[in-house]
Write an enzyme that holds these catalytic residues in place. Structure first.
Site: not given
Length: 349
Positions: A213, A245
């Site tokens: 999760h 990123c």
């Protein structure tokens, strides 16, 4: 029926865990890696049957009651009377007496020592000892964190400050115990429903941890899959964190790793969890109600093939297929299990 017997009947056997007990009407769906039919949407299926004049029988008393409802976790249809009783008992806490608890902890230790591929499946219950409330404990719980978050009003949930408490928490006995088992080679993988990051803080490597999760502190690149673990919470309402990123040639905007209701689970993590489940000959379920799908399909799969140990205060839908049920504080159970393993010299590897 006594509470324990009623809950076991309500939770049913293995077929109730893996196959829809309705008639595959509207709303029944196939779900999961192995195409097993689950009970998502069966309330709609029961409603469709009722509309056609074919009201299902109550799983408890066989009464046909159009005001009844389906328990989505077991797939059983209950008349309104039996549902009221069942619903009131779902948060009932069972406690093993001290001698029984000690005996069971020794059994768990022997099962771990004899396993070739042991995995752990963890839920919110392992963090209550760290001051983080769980979700489903009842109003009369003996846990120091009090009732589960979902038992509180919206106003009280905000006052509980679960996010702040999770961020302030430090790994407890169960987190540290699992980390030690992993370092000694007795535990191969941890599959967790928790987002509090305490498994990583206990020293478990990301490669030995499937956080189904997500994690409050981890952001991911949606393009290349790179992960970045931060020292602060990265969860945002917009999901995009504003950072990019850092991999050469990528530069995609990063997203938090939190999984919301209705979201698919992260594919790479989910596949690794299944790879370990298929190898596992022992699964330790610690502090989980085992009612959240599809995550709960992992221990259910192991139980059908090998051994499942459940350590939880409340009854779960998988109690009927477990090899051993332990009802006690999970931290205390872990400490006792480690003591037995340490006495056998298995923690010095």
């Amino acid at each position: 029926f006594p509470a324990r017997i009623f809950l076991k009947l309500a939770c049913g056997g293995s077929s109730a865990m893996t196959e829809c007990q309705q008639c595959c009407q509207t709303g029944c769906r196939y779900h999961g890696r192995h195409g097993v039919r689950s009970c998502h949407g069966c309330q709609e299926g029961a409603s469709a049957s009722i509309a056609r004049g074919r009201c299902p029988c109550c799983a408890q008393c066989c009464t046909r009651d159009e005001a009844g409802r389906v328990d989505k976790q077991t797939g059983h249809f209950y008349c309104s009377s039996c549902w009221a009783e069942y619903d009131s008992l779902r948060s009932y806490e069972f406690w093993d007496d001290p001698s029984e608890l000690e005996m069971k902890c020794q059994q768990v230790a022997l099962m771990i020592a004899g396993a070739k591929h042991c995995i752990a499946f963890t839920g919110a219950g392992i963090s209550t000892g760290c001051g983080v409330p769980d979700f489903r404990s009842g109003t009369n719980t003996k846990l120091p964190t009090g009732p589960g978050v979902w038992q509180l009003s919206q106003e009280d949930r905000q006052k509980a400050g679960i996010l702040d408490r999770a961020m302030a928490a430090k790994p407890g006995s169960t987190h540290n115990g699992l980390s030690r088992l992993w370092r000694c080679g007795l535990l191969k993988q941890i599959v967790s429903q928790n987002v509090d990051g305490l498994h990583r803080k206990s020293g478990v490597a990301p490669g030995a941890l499937c956080e189904l999760h997500g994690n409050l502190y981890v952001e991911v690149c949606p393009r290349c899959g790179a992960e970045y673990e931060r020292d602060h919470c990265v969860i945002t309402a917009a999901r995009e964190t504003g950072r990019v990123c850092e991999w050469a040639g990528c530069g995609s905007v990063l997203r938090d790793s939190g999984v919301r209701f209705g979201d698919p689970l992260p594919e790479k993590c989910w596949n690794r969890a299944w790879q370990n489940a298929e190898k596992a000959d022992l699964c330790l379920c610690l502090g989980s109600s085992l009612t959240v799908t599809p995550a709960s399909e992992i221990p259910a799969w192991v139980a059908r093939r090998h051994k499942l140990v459940i350590v939880n205060l409340q009854a779960t839908p998988l109690d009927g297929v477990a090899s051993l049920l332990v009802h006690g504080m999970v931290d205390e159970v872990m400490e006792r299990v480690l003591h037995v393993l340490d006495q056998k010299g298995l923690l010095n590897r």
